[in-house]
Write an enzyme that holds these catalytic residues in place. Structure first.
Site, PDB file in Angstrom:
ATOM      1  N   GLN A  50       0.838  -1.202   0.000  1.00  0.00           N
ATOM      2  CA  GLN A  50       0.000   0.000   0.000  1.00  0.00           C
ATOM      3  C   GLN A  50       0.878   1.258   0.000  1.00  0.00           C
ATOM      4  O   GLN A  50       1.996   1.242   0.545  1.00  0.00           O
ATOM      5  CB  GLN A  50      -0.911   0.050   1.245  1.00  0.00           C
ATOM      6  CG  GLN A  50      -2.142  -0.819   1.154  1.00  0.00           C
ATOM      7  CD  GLN A  50      -1.905  -2.268   1.559  1.00  0.00           C
ATOM      8  OE1 GLN A  50      -1.007  -2.566   2.355  1.00  0.00           O
ATOM      9  NE2 GLN A  50      -2.714  -3.171   1.009  1.00  0.00           N
ATOM     10  N   ASN A  70      -4.198   0.915  -2.234  1.00  0.00           N
ATOM     11  CA  ASN A  70      -3.617  -0.404  -2.468  1.00  0.00           C
ATOM     12  C   ASN A  70      -2.670  -0.354  -3.659  1.00  0.00           C
ATOM     13  O   ASN A  70      -2.663   0.610  -4.426  1.00  0.00           O
ATOM     14  CB  ASN A  70      -4.743  -1.417  -2.767  1.00  0.00           C
ATOM     15  CG  ASN A  70      -5.491  -1.856  -1.525  1.00  0.00           C
ATOM     16  OD1 ASN A  70      -4.894  -2.164  -0.502  1.00  0.00           O
ATOM     17  ND2 ASN A  70      -6.803  -1.881  -1.618  1.00  0.00           N
ATOM     18  N   CYS A  79      -6.438   0.196   7.079  1.00  0.00           N
ATOM     19  CA  CYS A  79      -5.213  -0.597   6.903  1.00  0.00           C
ATOM     20  C   CYS A  79      -4.572  -0.700   8.288  1.00  0.00           C
ATOM     21  O   CYS A  79      -3.969   0.269   8.767  1.00  0.00           O
ATOM     22  CB  CYS A  79      -4.265   0.074   5.908  1.00  0.00           C
ATOM     23  SG  CYS A  79      -2.764  -0.896   5.620  1.00  0.00           S
ATOM     24  N   ASN A  81      -2.035  -2.558   9.700  1.00  0.00           N
ATOM     25  CA  ASN A  81      -0.584  -2.490   9.892  1.00  0.00           C
ATOM     26  C   ASN A  81      -0.055  -1.082   9.630  1.00  0.00           C
ATOM     27  O   ASN A  81       0.807  -0.593  10.364  1.00  0.00           O
ATOM     28  CB  ASN A  81       0.113  -3.507   8.964  1.00  0.00           C
ATOM     29  CG  ASN A  81      -0.106  -4.942   9.422  1.00  0.00           C
ATOM     30  OD1 ASN A  81       0.004  -5.245  10.603  1.00  0.00           O
ATOM     31  ND2 ASN A  81      -0.457  -5.823   8.507  1.00  0.00           N
ATOM     32  N   CYS A 220      -1.795  -8.948   7.289  1.00  0.00           N
ATOM     33  CA  CYS A 220      -2.902  -8.024   7.029  1.00  0.00           C
ATOM     34  C   CYS A 220      -3.589  -7.763   8.362  1.00  0.00           C
ATOM     35  O   CYS A 220      -4.226  -8.654   8.934  1.00  0.00           O
ATOM     36  CB  CYS A 220      -3.887  -8.622   6.027  1.00  0.00           C
ATOM     37  SG  CYS A 220      -5.279  -7.528   5.673  1.00  0.00           S
ATOM     38  N   THR A 222      -6.131  -5.739   9.248  1.00  0.00           N
ATOM     39  CA  THR A 222      -7.597  -5.756   9.275  1.00  0.00           C
ATOM     40  C   THR A 222      -8.131  -7.172   9.085  1.00  0.00           C
ATOM     41  O   THR A 222      -9.168  -7.527   9.665  1.00  0.00           O
ATOM     42  CB  THR A 222      -8.176  -4.831   8.192  1.00  0.00           C
ATOM     43  OG1 THR A 222      -7.556  -5.119   6.927  1.00  0.00           O
ATOM     44  CG2 THR A 222      -7.986  -3.369   8.560  1.00  0.00           C
TER      45      THR A 222
HETATM   46  N1  LIG Z   1      -6.127  -4.513   1.075  1.00  0.00           N
HETATM   47  C1  LIG Z   1      -6.940  -3.875   2.133  1.00  0.00           C
HETATM   48  C2  LIG Z   1      -6.251  -2.605   2.661  1.00  0.00           C
HETATM   49  C3  LIG Z   1      -4.986  -2.905   3.393  1.00  0.00           C
HETATM   50  C4  LIG Z   1      -5.250  -3.812   4.544  1.00  0.00           C
HETATM   51  C5  LIG Z   1      -4.019  -4.430   5.174  1.00  0.00           C
HETATM   52  N2  LIG Z   1      -2.741  -4.006   4.607  1.00  0.00           N
HETATM   53  C6  LIG Z   1      -4.052  -4.177   6.660  1.00  0.00           C
HETATM   54  O1  LIG Z   1      -2.997  -4.126   7.293  1.00  0.00           O
HETATM   55  O2  LIG Z   1      -5.165  -4.058   7.186  1.00  0.00           O
HETATM   56  C7  LIG Z   1      -8.269  -3.429   1.537  1.00  0.00           C
HETATM   57  O3  LIG Z   1      -8.336  -3.229   0.336  1.00  0.00           O
HETATM   58  O4  LIG Z   1      -9.211  -3.294   2.324  1.00  0.00           O
END
Ligand SMILES: N[C@H](CCC[C@H](N)C(=O)O)C(=O)O
Length: 282
Positions: A50, A70, A79, A81, A220, A222
């Site tokens: 990201q 993204n 996001c 992290n 990830c 979330t």
């Molecule tokens: N790809 C996720 C966003 C980044 C989430 C991930 N990098 C995290 O740490 O939550 C989305 O489109 O909702």
């Protein structure tokens, strides 16, 4: 107006989920989808999952606004992290033990935790079909969706959409094949992040993730939040769990009472650099 000299950035990561972070609090930085894709490209660009822009807060209760795109250029509202990474930088600057990060999904409160980690209150988990969102009314505890042996996921939002599939062996799931198919399933009007979760015991889960707009990432935040909620809803674990992702472990709690999800994990800075003009302007 982009700065022709290029823009400084910091490369950061949370358990290997990596970010190019641009500080636009003093000088605006218009990150469009094309620039995000070029920056995120691991061959021609800097390379990241990201691209994150720190902006002045809109809400007087917040210390910073965090914009998230993204690797495919899509702008998203959460996001986990990256929230820890941005929070750590602002707490260090301000010499404070806590900070409020504003996102499109709302205000997130973060604070220092033990062992140099950062704890973020990711807000209340959203459980209704129209909060995920799903394309039609449905019981989010059992979606009735399947592909390539994955079946019966739980849908949860923590400001972004997640489908969590519980499996016997997370390593055996061919995420690179089934991930894009499920990410773009018509059930998810805003697409979805896809998780394969293996419950190890009542307080431990192994998790692998195909991220919306980024593909397989080493962690990830979330998705870990969504998985912790899904596991409790399915009565598979306790409310406090440790989730092992490819890049390492996160501590999660789906708090009774207010239903907020608290995520605790590490933050790392890799290097600094300058985004040159060719990356910024098509
Ligand atoms: N790809 C996720 C966003 C980044 C989430 C991930 N990098 C995290 O740490 O939550 C989305 O489109 O909702």
């Amino acid at each position: 107006m982009q700065n022709a000299r290029g823009r400084p950035f910091i490369k950061m990561h949370g358990l290997g989920n990596d970010f190019v972070v641009v500080d636009a609090r003093r000088e605006p930085f218009d990150l469009d989808a094309g620039a995000a894709r070029r920056i995120a490209d691991r061959r021609e660009g800097v390379g990241c999952d990201q691209v994150i822009v720190m902006e002045p807060p809109r809400d007087p209760c917040a210390n910073v606004f965090m914009r998230i795109r993204n690797a495919d250029g899509s702008e998203v509202a959460a996001c986990g992290n990256a929230t820890r990474c941005v929070a750590a930088r602002v707490m260090t600057e301000r010499e404070t033990r806590e900070v409020t990060v504003e996102t499109l999904a709302g205000l997130l409160h973060a604070k220092h935790a033990a062992e140099g980690k950062v704890a973020v209150d990711m807000g209340a988990a959203r459980l209704d079909w129209n909060e995920i969102p799903l394309a039609r009314e449905m019981d989010t505890l059992h979606l009735g969706l399947e592909a390539d042996g994955l079946r019966d996921p739980v849908a949860v939002s923590v400001g972004n959409p997640h489908a969590v599939f519980f499996v016997d062996d997370a390593e055996a799931v061919e995420l690179e094949r089934v991930g894009p198919e499920l990410e773009y399933d018509a059930l998810f009007p805003e697409r979805a992040n896809i998780s394969a979760a293996q419950v190890l015991d009542s307080t431990h889960i192994r998790l692998r993730v195909w991220e919306r707009g980024a593909g397989i990432t080493r962690a990830c935040g979330t998705a870990a939040c969504a998985t912790a909620v899904a596991a409790v809803r399915r009565e598979l674990t306790e409310r406090k769990v440790t989730i092992a992702l490819d890049g390492g472990e996160l501590g999660l709690e789906w708090r009774a009472g207010d239903g907020h999800v608290i995520m605790t994990g590490p933050v790392a800075e890799s290097f600094t650099g300058t985004l040159n003009g060719s990356l910024l302007a098509a």
